[in-house]
Design an enzyme around this catalytic site. Sequence first.
Site, short mmCIF file in Angstrom:
data_model
loop_
_atom_site.label_atom_id
_atom_site.label_comp_id
_atom_site.label_asym_id
_atom_site.label_seq_id
_atom_site.Cartn_x
_atom_site.Cartn_y
_atom_site.Cartn_z
N LYS A 267 0.85 -1.19 0.00
CA LYS A 267 0.00 0.00 0.00
C LYS A 267 0.88 1.24 0.00
O LYS A 267 1.84 1.34 0.77
CB LYS A 267 -0.90 -0.02 1.23
CG LYS A 267 -2.18 0.77 1.09
CD LYS A 267 -3.13 0.46 2.24
CE LYS A 267 -4.47 1.16 2.04
NZ LYS A 267 -5.43 0.84 3.10
N GLU A 350 -20.33 -3.55 10.36
CA GLU A 350 -21.14 -2.63 11.15
C GLU A 350 -22.25 -3.34 11.93
O GLU A 350 -22.54 -2.97 13.08
CB GLU A 350 -21.76 -1.57 10.24
CG GLU A 350 -20.76 -0.62 9.62
CD GLU A 350 -20.09 -1.16 8.37
OE1 GLU A 350 -19.21 -0.46 7.82
OE2 GLU A 350 -20.43 -2.30 7.94
N ARG A 378 -25.88 -0.02 7.01
CA ARG A 378 -25.70 -1.46 6.81
C ARG A 378 -26.09 -2.26 8.06
O ARG A 378 -26.14 -3.49 8.02
CB ARG A 378 -24.24 -1.74 6.44
CG ARG A 378 -23.82 -1.13 5.11
CD ARG A 378 -22.35 -0.75 5.07
NE ARG A 378 -21.46 -1.86 5.21
CZ ARG A 378 -20.86 -2.48 4.19
NH1 ARG A 378 -21.07 -2.09 2.95
NH2 ARG A 378 -20.05 -3.47 4.40
#
Length: 607
Positions: A267, A350, A378
């Site tokens: 990354k 979530e 969600r």
Amino acid sequence: MEEIFKMSIDEMNKKVYEIREILIETVSRNGGHLSSNLGIVELTLALHKVFDFSKDRLIFDVGHQSYVHKLLTGRDKEFSTLRQRGGIGPFSDPKESNTDPFISGHAGTGLSAGAGIAMASPEKKVVVVVGDAAISNGHSLEALNNIGGNKLKNMIVILNDNEMSIGENVGSLSKFFGKFMVSEKYMNFRDDIKGLIKKLKADKFSDTLERVEFSVKNFFLPLNMLESLGFKFFGVLDGHNLEELISTFNKIKNINGPIFIHIKTQKGKGYSYAEKDKEKFHGISPFDMKTGNTASSVKTYSSIFGSEIVRLAQEDEKIYTICSGMVKGTGLGDFFKKFPERAIDTGIAEGHAVTFAGGLATQGKKPYVAIYSTFLQRAYSQLIHDISLQKLPVRFIVDRAGIVGEDGKTHNGLYDLSIFLTIPNYTVLVPSTSKELVEMLEFSRDFESGPLVIRIPREVEYNVEDAKEFKFGKWTELRKGKDNLFIAIGSMVKEILDIEDNLKARGIEGTIVNASTVRPLDEKYLLESVKEYKNIFVLEEAYEKNSFGSSIIEFFNERNIGVLVRKIALKEGAIPHGKRSELLEEFGLRGENLIKRIEEKINGGKK
């Protein structure tokens, strides 16, 4: 961009460097998701080299890692407009390009969408690139189970692993064995043996071959459980080695799947500041390319929450914080450092975060769940079934509520008020200033009458001189006037105060009220003021359906009080990307356009 499939490896390696320069330069000006895109340059180029995505389908989960794909699919000349109003969008979007088959702003959607496309179009190869965080989402795990069960032969799943720690020995052996498993000699040998066994109808031999192959893979390869789910697993591949990627993709594209490929990437690759601080450059505001520093150090509502919750936790050991993959974004960085035993990051889960907090609450703890408004959607079922029905005292910090700006329509927090005002037992508070947020957090610590919501915008701190102290259930008048009553919540308090003088100049006076307690309503104030004003306006930065304004209308209707309440809110649920300030004005919640909306509701626009 040139046609990638015609390029040599040397030409592609030059293109890698050019693309990284474009990404760094563009994101430094416009902000955006940098580190994930820097890490996926070679992978995206290799995919475009091998597959034809004018026919085949490529889905990125999450779509914020699709910048390179955008550059390679006819959007390179407009790429400088990334995340700007009317420019290139922040995520994948079919309306922007037919090479984006599905909108993907929330993690966990790619595999399910890809499975549907693969089943409906068996003649196409469907490639889904999924990050190591997104694949742990429950939505993704359900999809993996279904993909293998349905034996989607045309589906290829690529795990972009830029976070996991893979030991050198295991990684090296996996890499070697992965190459062997995808080699032509092995595949031909495997098919020949299976064909012979089939002719002999020797089921025992077939079972033995499968067991041996599985045992060897089980010993050498990570994520071997995927074989049990019906996938053919290959990896771990070097995500920055174009030759290795292209060679592997060329070999597996004609193998019946479903196929799962594990690729390791770095990354932030190619930009030292992003390599060192991957989280900072995951999603970043404009920055100085030479130093990596962002321009602004102003306090936001998120950072104020973060500071205050640390103070409260120092005094109260029952306080826990929970977030879903956004530790720094929700302001919880310091809390996680100082109270690691009371800080929980569930990852992109979530629903689990909400129910987990409910479990803590049943044991006398004081959980604070800090989640962006758009992601909390969600967990709708858990908010109802696990928290509301039991009336559990879970505190929800709903961050990034309202218009978020450059992240656009998949990230705007426009539905949280509609959700919480229609589910029983929720108390809803909306601070209009940073001072009020601090006071609400102090109040929340000992609130045990059920779940509590505190809604905060993506905005820098704001305060009102001489504002009264927050009192639960009581609204406060900030300005006193005649004819018109302006009931504002949250960010809209600032917006109505900012245009107060201009309204007066046009002959419109009124009382401005800060309604910081949204649920329950200040019924006493409403009943006392209803006969005093010609017009009642309710201003909120949310979707107007089932809104705060709607609850006031219902309040009057239930009491047969004939009063016209005029809602000033967002008429659309899909607000595009652009600067937050521009969008507030464009959609009538700021400045001149807000004045016009008020004028039109009073006199039809006549002066």
